[in-house]
Design a protein around this motif. Structure first.
Motif, mmCIF file in Angstrom:
data_model
loop_
_atom_site.group_PDB
_atom_site.id
_atom_site.type_symbol
_atom_site.label_atom_id
_atom_site.label_comp_id
_atom_site.label_asym_id
_atom_site.label_seq_id
_atom_site.Cartn_x
_atom_site.Cartn_y
_atom_site.Cartn_z
ATOM 1 N N LYS A 124 7.198 1.632 8.739
ATOM 2 C CA LYS A 124 7.107 1.247 7.283
ATOM 3 C C LYS A 124 5.625 1.575 6.797
ATOM 4 N N LEU A 125 4.695 1.328 7.549
ATOM 5 C CA LEU A 125 3.014 1.344 7.253
ATOM 6 C C LEU A 125 3.075 2.896 7.361
ATOM 7 N N ALA A 126 3.376 3.631 8.268
ATOM 8 C CA ALA A 126 2.970 5.075 8.424
ATOM 9 C C ALA A 126 4.034 6.065 7.967
ATOM 10 N N GLY A 127 4.953 5.428 7.415
ATOM 11 C CA GLY A 127 6.172 6.645 6.777
ATOM 12 C C GLY A 127 6.990 7.216 7.803
ATOM 13 N N PRO A 338 -4.845 3.567 4.696
ATOM 14 C CA PRO A 338 -4.827 2.417 4.293
ATOM 15 C C PRO A 338 -3.796 1.702 3.516
ATOM 16 N N GLY A 339 -3.226 0.516 3.746
ATOM 17 C CA GLY A 339 -2.235 -0.226 2.963
ATOM 18 C C GLY A 339 -2.022 -1.281 3.581
ATOM 19 N N GLU A 340 -0.915 -1.888 3.440
ATOM 20 C CA GLU A 340 -0.153 -2.938 4.229
ATOM 21 C C GLU A 340 1.463 -2.981 4.268
ATOM 22 N N ALA A 341 1.853 -3.485 5.106
ATOM 23 C CA ALA A 341 3.461 -3.620 5.166
ATOM 24 C C ALA A 341 3.997 -5.068 5.975
ATOM 25 N N TYR A 342 5.152 -5.331 5.233
ATOM 26 C CA TYR A 342 5.751 -6.516 6.020
ATOM 27 C C TYR A 342 7.245 -5.858 6.574
ATOM 28 N N ARG A 344 10.818 -7.023 9.075
ATOM 29 C CA ARG A 344 11.265 -8.140 9.524
ATOM 30 C C ARG A 344 12.749 -7.607 10.106
ATOM 31 N N TYR A 355 3.287 -8.476 10.157
ATOM 32 C CA TYR A 355 2.459 -8.120 8.838
ATOM 33 C C TYR A 355 1.415 -7.442 9.309
ATOM 34 N N ILE A 357 -1.892 -4.933 8.056
ATOM 35 C CA ILE A 357 -2.840 -4.018 7.065
ATOM 36 C C ILE A 357 -3.627 -3.132 7.849
ATOM 37 N N ARG A 366 -5.376 -6.125 10.054
ATOM 38 C CA ARG A 366 -4.769 -7.543 10.191
ATOM 39 C C ARG A 366 -3.540 -7.421 10.924
ATOM 40 N N TYR A 367 -3.275 -8.103 11.789
ATOM 41 C CA TYR A 367 -1.905 -8.137 12.546
ATOM 42 C C TYR A 367 -1.540 -9.476 12.773
#
Lengths: 408, 211
Positions: A124-127, A338-342, A344, A355, A357, A366-367
């Motif tokens: 999700k974070l990297a597409g 740079p960005g963030e993703a959650y 689940r 989660y 960042i 942040r992990y």
């Protein structure tokens, strides 16, 4: 899409009526405020005991500070952190891929679902997008993980109730057939480290699908035998029905997830709500409980195993040929923007979330792990108040905790 | 679910005085978040939980983030007269960005099955005023997770019913998840609640109290 417990041949309400509920059951509003004398001891007949951290019923290094009035619980505070290794700090000091084997150690019963949750969040974070065959392999391994987690949980629950040995050994015998599948696929029984960002590490070995079909085909017979021994068992019913009731509104407010939430009658399954991966392609139902007691939690897990078998049969039938890794996925020099993703998923113990960042470097800024069994412990005290000490053991057993995940 | 702008507008209408800000997210996940001021956080949280079209009754994930003091470089175009001709040149301007501790709440609705709405709270600084209001009175599920953020980041949640350390032991004083945390030089002598180890630690760090 939900199925009530009474839809099955075994009507738990009818059985509950034939056995009188134990006195004080389902009445968690029994509270005593412990008072202390000036020398620090408790006033009156209250007794303060420390259950654990080496108690055989605590499923690991876990302690409960319990205040008892006679045989009943007046206060209970869980104490943990004995296995704390600051998993999140390790994750911030490691590359994205380097954290993958560490996720195995969170809930060490279900390493493949941990892998999936982490891979899903990084994708999700990297597409990235896993190819079709990899998605099928993920569903198959995740549902096999759910089977072996639930069956060992039922075995442990019976062990906590005093049925020493036999149910647990039966459960472990079946779990072993699934672990054999994991071993031939990933090289490890428990620490699988199998999934990668945008796919899986390796393809299925020859003959694996046939072996898996055989395991899935034989599992219902074992489940029927197991249920014939347990579900209608009078001792099991009298020990579990009306014990540790969790009302649905409290369960939602306390962020309880997984089979524990659905046993309280809340229809919330991340596989249905988010439809991550390819879960929209399979037909399965979400079993729900009515009373939210320990018996419902046992029953929901048994029914969830039957639904998992349905998903497995469909997935093993439909799995296509093809690549198993997204060609855009980079194993070396992986740096998401740079960005963030959650992200689940519905892990066997509840909603497992990650989660992340990114600040554009090879390590996450942040992990964070959202551990389901840690959060399900929030309302342990509410469920135990007013019950006997022996019931605390099975209420804790029905929460399904793993200390590797609680303490991180 | 409505867009974040619509939700922001409705919250500002329902909670007078609340100042909200949308924090963009550049990743492909594309989930922007809502930064709420500490004074109105509890009222905003109650609104988000109780509003009939939002019903965010489930606080899935609560966690802390440590943002250090940073020097941000920004490129600006400035007009300058060079050799008698006015030209536009690019200048790099540096300015300091004060650090803070941030708390992030991922909210979902179990009733209406939507989400997530990401709520952020920020402390004033990282040292003497690391405080935010606790949202445990609104979502009980935040109780242990806020305790964890207190334990590992040193964020004080005002109004939390039982704010104690949860993963580290009670005598521990530092906050290990902060970015500037320094590990002890010798793990063997790190003080634990046991008396003899504590005594050894005092000898190891003379002049200091039990760290």
């Amino acid at each position: 899409m939900s199925q009530a417990l009474t839809e099955r041949g075994l009507s738990d309400t009818a059985m509950a009526a034939s056995i009188p509920a134990p006195e004080g059951a389902g009445a968690p509003n029994y509270t005593v405020t412990p008072k202390r004398t000036p020398d620090g001891s408790l006033e009156g007949d209250l007794l303060e005991i420390s259950m654990g951290p080496q108690h055989p019923s605590t499923h690991g290094v876990f302690r409960m500070d319990v205040v008892l009035e006679g045989e009943r619980v007046a206060r209970l505070k869980p104490v943990f952190g004995y296995l704390h290794r600051n998993h999140e700090k390790i994750g911030e000091n490691t590359t994205y891929l380097g954290s993958m084997p560490y996720t195995d150690r969170l809930d060490y019963f279900c390493s493949l679902t941990n892998n999936w949750a982490y891979a899903l969040t990084v994708e999700k974070l990297a597409g990235l997008q896993a190819p079709e065959r990899a998605e099928y392999i993920r569903v198959i391994t995740a549902e096999l993980t759910r089977l072996q987690n639930h069956i060992s949980l039922v075995g442990f629950l019976l062990q906590d109730m005093g049925a020493s040995g036999t149910p647990l050994m039966y459960a472990f015998r079946e779990r072993e057939t699934i672990l054999d599948l994991f071993e031939s696929l990933t090289g490890a029984r428990m620490m699988c480290n199998y999934m990668r960002f945008g796919g899986c590490r390796c393809d299925l070995p020859p003959g694996w699908l046939e072996q898996a079909k055989q395991v899935v085909g034989e599992f219902p017979r074992f489940l029927d035998e197991f249920e014939a021994l347990l579900t209608g068992n009078e001792i099991l019913m009298s020990r579990t029905q009306g014990v540790g009731c969790l009302p649905p509104d409290l369960a939602v407010n306390a962020s309880v997830t997984g089979p524990m939430l659905r046993a309280s009658g809340v229809n919330y399954d991340v596989r249905k709500v988010d439809q991550y991966g390819i879960y929209d392609r399979f037909s399965f139902r979400v079993p729900l409980g009515e009373h939210g007691d320990v018996y419902d939690r046992y029953m929901v897990r048994i029914l969830e195993m039957r639904e998992s078998l349905k998903i497995l049969q469909q997935a093993l039938r439909d799995i296509p040929e093809g690549p198993i890794l997204d060609p855009r996925a980079k194993l070396r020099g992986f740096r998401p923007k740079p960005g963030e993703a959650y992200g689940r998923i519905e892990a066997p113990k509840g909603e497992l979330g990650f989660y992340l960042i990114s600040d554009g470097t090879p390590n996450p800024y942040r992990y964070r792990v959202r551990p389901p069994s840690f959060i399900n412990l929030t309302i342990l005290e509410d469920m135990c108040l007013g019950h006997h000490v022996a019931d605390v053991v099975i209420i804790l057993g029905s929460v399904d905790i793993v200390m590797g995940e609680v303490d991180r | 679910m409505e867009t974040l702008e619509q939700i922001k507008g409705r919250v500002e209408a329902a909670v007078p005085g609340a100042s909200l800000q949308i924090v963009p997210n550049d990743s492909p996940a594309g989930e922007p978040s809502l930064l709420v001021d500490n004074g109105h956080a509890l009222a905003v949280a109650r609104f988000l939980r109780d509003d009939p079209s939002l019903r965010l009754d489930y606080a899935s994930n609560v966690t802390g983030i440590d943002w250090l003091d940073a020097v941000v470089q920004e490129k600006r175009k400035v007009k300058q007269v060079i050799e008698g001709v006015e030209r536009e040149i690019e200048q790099t301007v540096e300015h300091k960005k004060a650090g803070c501790l941030e708390v992030v709440y991922h909210l979902y609705s179990m009733e209406l099955k939507h989400g997530p709405l990401i709520l952020r709270l920020r402390t004033a600084n990282r040292s003497d005023n690391a405080r935010v209001p606790s949202l445990t009175p609104v979502w009980r599920g935040a109780e242990f997770q806020e305790r964890e953020a207190y334990d590992l980041y040193g964020i004080t949640f005002e109004g939390h019913p039982d704010l104690r350390r949860i993963l580290m032991w009670d005598g521990f004083q530092d906050f290990p998840m902060r970015k500037d945390y320094v590990e002890p030089d010798d793990y063997e002598y790190e003080p634990t609640p046991h008396d003899d180890v504590l005594e050894k630690a005092r000898q190891h760090f003379p002049g200091e109290g039990p760290a």
